[in-house]
Design an enzyme around this catalytic site. Structure first.
Site, PDB file in Angstrom:
ATOM      1  N   GLU A 278       0.894  -1.164   0.000  1.00 33.93           N
ATOM      2  CA  GLU A 278       0.000   0.000   0.000  1.00 33.93           C
ATOM      3  C   GLU A 278       0.925   1.205   0.000  1.00 33.93           C
ATOM      4  OE1 GLU A 278      -1.172   3.091   1.462  1.00 33.93           O
ATOM      5  OE2 GLU A 278      -1.937   2.113   3.269  1.00 33.93           O
ATOM      6  N   CYS A 314      -1.889   8.351   4.503  1.00 31.39           N
ATOM      7  CA  CYS A 314      -2.034   7.951   3.097  1.00 31.39           C
ATOM      8  C   CYS A 314      -3.409   8.337   2.572  1.00 31.39           C
ATOM      9  CB  CYS A 314      -1.792   6.458   2.945  1.00 31.39           C
ATOM     10  SG  CYS A 314      -2.709   5.489   4.126  1.00 31.39           S
TER      11      CYS A 314
END
Ligand code: NAP
Length: 514
Positions: A278, A314
């Site tokens: 990720e 994020c």
């Protein structure tokens, strides 16, 4: 099988040894060492942490493979018991873990405790998943010996764990995406042992949590090697881990550069293995005319999300497409950015990368600097749609408290810019009910590019539940068919297998009719 927590050292004095965890043993001292940073004081802090050696790594992987043979066959309830024992021990050590977390990150007490609670919640969720067991998707089709023209054999399928998993902890979530974060909890729930590469930004927190895991493993009778954790401040151990033949999958949260480097190593192996990396995102947010009209309130909402945790998430919505009259909104947002204090960032490396990212964007002179623009400042950029379209680097992530507002004259203009975006973790649309009736093209374009699509909400502050998808098309992740958060994350560590004509004596219990 379980008892009350039996820490070898009295609570409050759980000495940090700075040594890796190789199964139930500790690593040896010597070799390369590093120290954590006391982020608020801006100086190194004790103790020294010793990088694992290659032979320790080898032993951790061998033990993990031996453990796998036993661990994968344990009933889900035993794995749940192990996970809940970890929770019990982490709760017991909460004060100490939180104290070290604050020292190593400079994040406030409330954030530390919230992340602690989230981490505990995630582990409990995966304990439930393991115990309940339906994640294996057992399918039973009994034989039809009289079927014409050919008999049908007995066919049964389910998902089984793939083997030892390497987990790379993230710098920005020392608990929720680290030693016992979502990757670890889901892998253990599935029946896969884990070898964690601790992030050097918070080695003390990592060691305290690893202590809890090892003691829980011993207390619940888990096979040695179900958990190991390796320290290293460089790339050698992480790369060797990904290349190790006994490692069968990788979980990673961090930079695109790091994620892709590890993905390439995994693909170049004689036996390539899945890497679930990720790697962040700019999380496009489209603000439609009706909401832009409420400029002050919209600016406050965006500012809170953009600067939460110094923008080190994020899910930070760093790319804003403002459709229609956006002068007042941009002005309000700029004022809020100007008044934003600049706190300590998580690591010196992240601070340098942030300042460099802001500087490059300022020097490129493609976008206007609406607020900040100097070193160590929250910085807001703005540009029109044509400039954004002509300069793809304006759509790249600057990790930290920075964002860009792109002025779009029409919905079609915004939709055509979204069509050109790479994969993202999230996409959000803010609009009044009237706005939303016309937002079909934008919705469709976002749907093709994101893992989570939000209406009138900000993407920071992720809810962890059964429906959560924290993933998305490349380059947000290396595997768009997966999520690193929520119960679906467990399927990353498993593969389907079909058993044909296998007698009950050899079948896994999940495939035997009751
Ligand atoms: P990172 O540099 O990608 O590091 C993450 C982990 O991977 C660390 O343990 C690191 O080891 C290891 N690693 C990185 N590159 C490697 C390589 N080529 N070979 C072997 N191991 C490698 O991420 P970070 O330290 O967390 O932060 C740096 C940047 O990543 C930030 O500025 C930000 O842009 C981004 N980031 C993104 C997210 C996200 O949510 N996706 C989260 C945090 C950070 P060592 O540290 O020991 O070298």
């Amino acid at each position: 099988m379980t008892g009350s927590p039996t820490f070898k050292l009295e609570l409050g004095h759980m000495a940090l040894l700075g040594l890796s965890f190789i199964g139930n043993q500790r690593g040896v001292a010597g070799g390369q060492t590093f120290k954590a940073s006391n982020r608020l004081a801006g100086e190194p802090t004790e103790p020294e942490f010793c990088s694992a050696t290659l032979s320790e790594l080898d032993r951790a992987c061998d033990l993990a493979m031996s453990a796998f043979k036993v661990f994968r066959k344990l009933p889900g309830s035993d794995r749940a018991e192990f996970l809940l024992e970890i929770v019990k021990r982490m709760e017991f050590a909460r004060e100490e873990i939180v104290e070290r977390y604050i020292l190593e990150t400079a994040l406030p007490d409330a954030r530390a405790n919230n992340e602690f609670n989230r981490t505990i919640g995630q582990i409990k969720l995966f304990a439930q998943v393991a115990e309940e067991g339906s994640w294996v998707d057992a399918r039973i089709e009994t034989a039809l010996p009289d079927r014409l023209p050919l008999p049908k054999p007995d066919m049964r399928s389910m998902w089984i764990p793939i083997g030892p998993i390497a987990v790379f902890g993230a710098s920005n979530f020392p608990l929720a995406y680290s030693v016992m974060g979502g990757d670890s909890a889901s892998a253990l729930a599935s029946g896969c042992p884990i070898v964690v590469k601790a992030h050097p930004a918070h080695p003390g927190v990592s060691e305290l949590v690893a202590n809890c895991v090892i003691e829980a493993a011993e207390a619940t009778g888990m096979p040695e090697g179900v958990f190991s954790m390796l320290f290293d401040s460089g790339f050698e151990i992480g790369q060797a881990l990904v290349k190790h033949p006994k490692i069968k999958g990788v979980g990673f949260t961090g930079s695109q550069r790091g994620g892709l480097a590890l993905w390439k190593l995994a693909m170049a192996r004689e036996e390539p293995i899945p890497v679930y990396a990720e790697m962040g995102s700019v999380n496009p947010t489209i603000i439609l005319p009706g909401k832009l009209a409420d400029a002050e309130s919209m600016a406050k909402t965006m500012h809170a999300s953009l600067t939460m945790g110094m923008g080190q998430f994020c899910t930070k919505p760093g790319l804003i497409f403002a459709v229609g009259e956006s002068i007042a909104f941009t002005k309000h947002l700029g004022d809020l950015f100007e008044s934003t204090g600049f706190g300590t960032m998580l690591t010196d490396g992240i601070a340098q990368a942030y300042n460099q990212g802001v500087k490059s964007r300022c020097n490129a002179k493609k976008a206007e600097i609406t607020a900040g623009g100097t070193s160590n400042s929250a910085t807001l950029f703005a540009c029109d749609a044509a400039t954004f379209a002509a300069n793809p680097s304006l759509g790249e992530e600057v990790f930290g408290p920075s964002a860009i507002v792109v002025r779009c004259a029409t919905l079609d203009e915004a939709a055509s810019l979204i069509e050109e975006l790479a994969g993202q973790l999230t996409g959000s649309i803010h609009g009044t009910p009237d706005d939303l009736t016309n937002a079909g093209a934008i919705f469709d374009a976002l749907e093709q590019r994101v893992g989570r699509l939000l209406i009138n909400q900000v993407p920071t502050g992720l809810e962890v539940c059964t429906s959560t998808v924290h993933g998305g098309p490349f380059p947000a992740t290396t595997e768009p068919r997966s999520t690193s958060v929520g119960t679906m994350a467990i399927n990353r560590w498993a593969r389907p297998i079909c058993y044909q004509n296998v007698p009950a004596s050899l079948l896994p219990p999940s495939l035997i009719e009751s």
